[in-house]
Enzyme design. Sequence first.
Site, PDB file in Angstrom:
ATOM      1  N   LYS A 177      -0.285  10.383 -10.456  1.00  0.00           N
ATOM      2  CA  LYS A 177      -1.266   9.361 -10.815  1.00  0.00           C
ATOM      3  C   LYS A 177      -1.139   8.201  -9.832  1.00  0.00           C
ATOM      4  O   LYS A 177      -0.184   7.424  -9.869  1.00  0.00           O
ATOM      5  CB  LYS A 177      -1.042   8.818 -12.229  1.00  0.00           C
ATOM      6  CG  LYS A 177      -2.194   7.908 -12.702  1.00  0.00           C
ATOM      7  CD  LYS A 177      -1.781   6.896 -13.750  1.00  0.00           C
ATOM      8  CE  LYS A 177      -1.281   5.614 -13.140  1.00  0.00           C
ATOM      9  NZ  LYS A 177      -2.316   4.835 -12.430  1.00  0.00           N
ATOM     10  N   GLU A 252      11.621   2.690  -8.972  1.00  0.00           N
ATOM     11  CA  GLU A 252      11.732   1.709  -7.889  1.00  0.00           C
ATOM     12  C   GLU A 252      10.845   0.546  -8.285  1.00  0.00           C
ATOM     13  O   GLU A 252       9.620   0.663  -8.313  1.00  0.00           O
ATOM     14  CB  GLU A 252      11.293   2.321  -6.550  1.00  0.00           C
ATOM     15  CG  GLU A 252      11.867   1.573  -5.350  1.00  0.00           C
ATOM     16  CD  GLU A 252      10.943   0.544  -4.761  1.00  0.00           C
ATOM     17  OE1 GLU A 252      10.804  -0.535  -5.393  1.00  0.00           O
ATOM     18  OE2 GLU A 252      10.355   0.798  -3.715  1.00  0.00           O
ATOM     19  N   CYS A 291       7.240  -4.306  -1.345  1.00  0.00           N
ATOM     20  CA  CYS A 291       8.359  -4.450  -2.285  1.00  0.00           C
ATOM     21  C   CYS A 291       9.599  -4.993  -1.601  1.00  0.00           C
ATOM     22  O   CYS A 291      10.414  -5.676  -2.225  1.00  0.00           O
ATOM     23  CB  CYS A 291       8.654  -3.118  -2.963  1.00  0.00           C
ATOM     24  SG  CYS A 291       9.081  -1.780  -1.825  1.00  0.00           S
ATOM     25  N   GLU A 394       8.897 -11.807  -8.286  1.00  0.00           N
ATOM     26  CA  GLU A 394       8.258 -11.108  -7.174  1.00  0.00           C
ATOM     27  C   GLU A 394       6.792 -11.530  -7.105  1.00  0.00           C
ATOM     28  O   GLU A 394       5.993 -11.221  -7.984  1.00  0.00           O
ATOM     29  CB  GLU A 394       8.367  -9.596  -7.362  1.00  0.00           C
ATOM     30  CG  GLU A 394       7.914  -8.800  -6.154  1.00  0.00           C
ATOM     31  CD  GLU A 394       8.139  -7.303  -6.350  1.00  0.00           C
ATOM     32  OE1 GLU A 394       8.499  -6.636  -5.375  1.00  0.00           O
ATOM     33  OE2 GLU A 394       7.957  -6.814  -7.475  1.00  0.00           O
TER      34      GLU A 394
END
Length: 500
Positions: A177, A252, A291, A394
């Site tokens: 997905k 992750e 990331c 983040e």
Amino acid sequence: MSAIETIHVDGVWRAAASGATREVLDPADAKTLALVAEGGADDTDAAIAAARAAFDSGPWPHTAAADRAALLRRVADLLQRDREDIALIESRDTGKTLEEGRVDVDDVTNAFRYFADLVMNESGGRVVDAGSPEVHSVVVHEPVGVCALITPWNYPLLQASWKVAPALAAGNTFVIKPSEVTPLSTVHLVKLLVEAGLPAGVANLVTGAGDPVGARMSEHPAVDLVSFTGGLLSGTKVMQAAAPSVKKVALELGGKNPNVVFADACATDEGFDTAVDQALNAAFIHSGQVCSAGARLIIEESVRDRFVAELALRASRIKLGRGTEEGVECGPLVSEQQLHKVEAYVHSAREEGAVVRCGGTRPEPSDVRPATGYFYTPTVLDYCHGDMRVVREETFGPILTVETFHTEDDAVALANDTEYGLAGAVWTSDAGRARRVAGRLRHGTVWINDYHPYLPQAEWGGFGKSGIGRELGPSGLDEYRESKHVYQNLNPRPVRWFSG
């Protein structure tokens, strides 16, 4: 295949069972780029059933390693054949520059070739010395089974390859997905898998939202492993959904990555120029939507003023625009939602005392083309500290925060003051200091006098809330396998443990 037939189940392209569709927007102008199928729980169940049948009854799990490797190499060749087309798809879908898209295709190609070589070079198992010539003992590896692969919007093709290539190399079947925001390159990848000769049912694709598609994949009892790349909040939901069936989970979940610059790295003009240039690359590649972005500049106080002034000057000159245009260095953010999120972080940083050295706004309409896209100026925030939201969370945008230190211990403490631990870097001309600091940083990847390069043969993953498990390298293949110990008695005899 029509535009809305983007669901692939058991070798057949189809529309969503509900008939629902979703517009995929071009972030450079906010116009519709494509129309894709909006899959739901029924589509997901059908895809998982196909993958289950292909694993339990199909040929792929029992295909020889040489044949699996050959298919991966055919996929790599097809990726290079379609390099320009895929790079354009990736650029228009994510907003990144066309050159970044080309680099992504090359990296994806390398991943497929690496895992092909890795599985080909393995022996028939690890022989274990049982201490007796009458025993043959060996540890072998077998595929996990049905894998649910959930990928993010910032590097859709690259992150897909980090999961698809080892999953196939190990002999698994899967359902993938992609992010509903950037699904197009994954659709193309599945087409290439089919063209390369992968048996029906091995690779299945459902385009749609995280809820219900990703949620159903995570909880489904017929799924043996979930590999997810994305945000921390979504990752914890995946883990919770997978827990009742005790399936394997690999996560992750991003990072808040320090880029530590010591004064000695800037002692020469060349060293200073390199450190500034790399700080720009660390923070602003793909508009900071990475990331492992070096979003936290941690710099020695004695060189801070000069360094930040030059950094801000160069950042202010970064050319924004559509990623396919010549000379553009930075594209838009991926969506309006992400643009609002970045604006909120900069607003909170100002309120908490940060000083904006450059950026901090949307560009003027006259400064960027097209003016209707989700653009935000590269932003340098000075006088930051660890209590600020913009430092701790983040941001996934073109925001670079600046913190300062006086001693090596201070630098390490600041760099490790995060709940994440994905990546970090240290810049110094002192080789001993470089090794010491690298050894003390609690991050899964540490660069010394560099930022961002990675190797498919080296593991990728993080400490702390950056996730669990590893991608790439031998460990990246092991994520998709189960170990089995086979103990063979070559001369069976009665044991006589029981007298009766």
